[in-house]
Design an enzyme around this catalytic site. Structure first.
Site, mmCIF file in Angstrom:
data_model
loop_
_atom_site.group_PDB
_atom_site.id
_atom_site.type_symbol
_atom_site.label_atom_id
_atom_site.label_comp_id
_atom_site.label_asym_id
_atom_site.label_seq_id
_atom_site.Cartn_x
_atom_site.Cartn_y
_atom_site.Cartn_z
ATOM 1 N N GLU A 95 0.913 -1.307 -0.081
ATOM 2 C CA GLU A 95 0.030 -0.018 0.025
ATOM 3 C C GLU A 95 0.729 1.112 0.234
ATOM 4 O O GLU A 95 1.764 1.273 0.573
ATOM 5 C CB GLU A 95 -0.959 0.070 1.163
ATOM 6 N N CYS A 108 3.149 8.438 1.435
ATOM 7 C CA CYS A 108 3.858 7.288 2.273
ATOM 8 C C CYS A 108 4.120 6.140 1.537
ATOM 9 O O CYS A 108 3.074 5.550 0.990
ATOM 10 C CB CYS A 108 2.866 7.299 3.557
ATOM 11 N N CYS A 115 6.764 -7.095 6.635
ATOM 12 C CA CYS A 115 7.733 -6.661 7.541
ATOM 13 C C CYS A 115 8.228 -7.719 8.460
ATOM 14 O O CYS A 115 7.449 -8.547 8.989
ATOM 15 C CB CYS A 115 7.550 -5.552 8.362
ATOM 16 N N CYS A 119 7.353 -5.753 15.287
ATOM 17 C CA CYS A 119 6.994 -4.517 16.158
ATOM 18 C C CYS A 119 5.400 -4.931 16.836
ATOM 19 O O CYS A 119 4.641 -5.223 16.005
ATOM 20 C CB CYS A 119 6.984 -3.199 15.804
ATOM 21 N N CYS A 122 2.380 -2.887 15.587
ATOM 22 C CA CYS A 122 2.059 -2.700 13.954
ATOM 23 C C CYS A 122 1.172 -3.529 13.282
ATOM 24 O O CYS A 122 1.530 -4.658 13.328
ATOM 25 C CB CYS A 122 3.389 -2.210 13.593
ATOM 26 N N CYS A 343 -0.948 5.349 10.135
ATOM 27 C CA CYS A 343 0.085 4.808 10.553
ATOM 28 C C CYS A 343 0.022 3.301 11.172
ATOM 29 O O CYS A 343 -0.929 3.162 12.137
ATOM 30 C CB CYS A 343 0.959 5.616 11.652
HETATM 31 N N1 SAH Z 1 9.950 0.336 9.782
HETATM 32 C C1 SAH Z 1 10.207 1.723 9.727
HETATM 33 C C2 SAH Z 1 9.116 2.056 8.883
HETATM 34 C C3 SAH Z 1 7.632 2.095 9.302
HETATM 35 S S1 SAH Z 1 7.110 3.738 9.661
HETATM 36 C C4 SAH Z 1 9.705 2.227 11.045
HETATM 37 O O1 SAH Z 1 9.703 1.332 11.950
HETATM 38 O O2 SAH Z 1 10.154 3.263 11.252
HETATM 39 C C5 SAH Z 1 5.449 3.637 10.399
HETATM 40 C C6 SAH Z 1 5.624 4.396 11.619
HETATM 41 O O3 SAH Z 1 4.096 4.005 12.188
HETATM 42 C C7 SAH Z 1 6.833 3.964 12.650
HETATM 43 O O4 SAH Z 1 6.946 4.897 13.491
HETATM 44 C C8 SAH Z 1 5.820 2.835 13.416
HETATM 45 O O5 SAH Z 1 6.334 2.587 14.616
HETATM 46 C C9 SAH Z 1 4.524 3.468 13.733
HETATM 47 N N2 SAH Z 1 3.446 2.905 13.769
HETATM 48 C C10 SAH Z 1 3.401 1.567 13.518
HETATM 49 N N3 SAH Z 1 2.072 0.819 14.082
HETATM 50 C C11 SAH Z 1 1.516 2.045 14.670
HETATM 51 C C12 SAH Z 1 -0.032 1.981 15.088
HETATM 52 N N4 SAH Z 1 -0.663 0.905 15.152
HETATM 53 N N5 SAH Z 1 -0.263 3.112 15.270
HETATM 54 C C13 SAH Z 1 0.487 4.389 15.083
HETATM 55 N N6 SAH Z 1 1.674 4.142 14.839
HETATM 56 C C14 SAH Z 1 2.409 3.300 14.455
#
Ligand code: SAH
Length: 372
Positions: A95, A108, A115, A119, A122, A343
């Site tokens: 996406e 974005c 991935c 985390c 996410c 995000c």
């Molecule tokens: N892998 C990279 C790129 C992904 S960026 C990274 O970790 O930076 C996506 C951003 O959204 C990251 O800061 C991630 O931690 C955040 N994110 C992930 N899941 C989320 C959620 N459920 N709600 C809000 N932010 C989230």
């Protein structure tokens, strides 16, 4: 018959394209002419490249193509956010999301199918991992969005900023991501300034150093907790690269790029990392990186997650605590959540090579995902 596979020109940065044209026995400046057609005029048909000679057009037709990903589905949200589901080879899809604001438009972009970092908060993590995206599949997301939005490079930009914050960990797909970002930056590509192209990482320390030597872009780091115990729980990569090492890498970045800042992303989860003591830990962390800033992200929920978004008053109090300590702290507005484009909500279609997707689904079916 000697059937040679055609080359996708979106896989080349400027240097690569020049070399490819040299191999074809063409002058390198021809490569630059074609590059402008591809990225300024968003032209994918050699026939229409009218200032390219007929013979060269025929040669290009025979050896290569301009191949952006297919749009499987796209959808706009009530707030103007737009999401594309883009089909990639092998039945996968990723996406890309466009977020318009009064003074800028941010795209974005995803770097991997799924991935592998896992985390905990996410939704991309629940999909597991399939593979890295090719350069053409990364820059192709921007190409498709730019075409859809009627973007005109250097004149009427709809996409003024790009963030590598979609699916995947960009620093684990280093070469292709750097090549794609160089096309975003290049005057003959999308022509964006270094401040307007941001790579976000969960904290791959050695690759942060390598990035600083490879290309001029902005850096964002997903921090989410400023103590190792909690960060390791939320971002398992922290086990390999704990906070002190991450901070040292960020300090080296600033030394190498003195006029830049690093943005630390901090997703606020109710009762997990949103308390005054967590803000104090973050303040202590930020003291050692005085030119940097914090971007607070209210947690975006997804089916099966055990986390919740912090209350708005708690988020405001957290922000105030940081502001009172003179730390530049922004609050990211939640955008596009009605189309699951916010995000951490990006999912795509990942033909998982790990067992993560199956395990997560099983827990969802059993109703234990929440308690996991
Ligand atoms: N892998 C990279 C790129 C992904 S960026 C990274 O970790 O930076 C996506 C951003 O959204 C990251 O800061 C991630 O931690 C955040 N994110 C992930 N899941 C989320 C959620 N459920 N709600 C809000 N932010 C989230």
């Amino acid at each position: 018959m000697n059937q040679v596979e055609k080359v996708n020109l979106l896989d080349f940065d400027r240097q690569g394209l020049r070399e490819f044209f040299a191999q074809l026995g063409e002058k390198p400046y021809r490569a630059e002419q074609v590059m402008k057609w591809i990225y300024h005029r968003l032209e994918d048909n050699f026939e229409n490249m009218t200032d390219v000679g007929k013979a060269l057009r025929a040669k290009l037709e025979a050896t290569c193509y301009v191949g952006p990903p297919n749009t499987l589905f796209d959808k706009g949200a009530a707030d103007g956010t737009h999401k594309w589901l883009l089909g990639m080879d092998g039945g996968n899809a990723v996406e890309a999301v466009y977020i318009p604001e009064p003074t800028r438009g941010t795209l974005c972009v995803s770097s991997q199918v799924g991935c592998g970092l896992n985390c905990q908060f996410c939704s991309t993590a629940t999909q597991g991992f399939n593979r890295n995206l090719a350069t053409s599949e990364i820059i192709g997301q921007m190409w498709v969005a730019a075409k859809h939005l009627g973007n005109v490079t250097h004149q009427n930009r709809r996409i003024t900023n790009v963030v590598m914050m979609g699916m995947g960990e960009p620093l684990l797909n280093f070469d292709n991501v750097v090549k794609a970002m160089s096309l975003m930056r290049d005057d003959l590509g999308f022509g964006l300034a270094s401040k307007r192209v941001t790579l976000s990482t969960a904290g791959l320390v050695p690759m942060i150093d390598k990035l600083s030597e490879s290309i001029d872009v902005s850096l964002a780091v997903s921090l989410h907790a400023a103590n190792d115990e909690l960060r390791t729980e939320l971002v398992p990569l922290n086990k390999r690269f704990p906070i002190a090492e991450l901070m040292a890498a960020c300090q080296r970045w600033i030394v190498r790029k003195p006029r830049t800042s690093i943005t630390f992303e901090y997703t606020l989860m109710k009762g997990v990392n949103d308390q005054p003591e967590h803000a104090r830990q973050l303040i202590k962390f930020m003291r050692k990186l005085p030119t940097c800033k914090v971007n607070l992200i209210p947690f975006n929920p997804f089916p099966g997650t055990r986390f919740e978004r912090s209350e708005m008053e708690v988020i405001r109090a957290f922000q105030t605590q940081l502001l009172n300590a003179n730390i530049l702290t922004m609050l990211r507005r939640t955008r596009g959540d009605d189309i699951d484009a916010a995000c951490g909500q990006l999912k795509g279609q990942v033909l998982d090579r790990t067992r993560r997707q199956a395990e997560f689904r099983k827990r969802l079916d059993e109703g234990t995902a929440h308690a996991a």
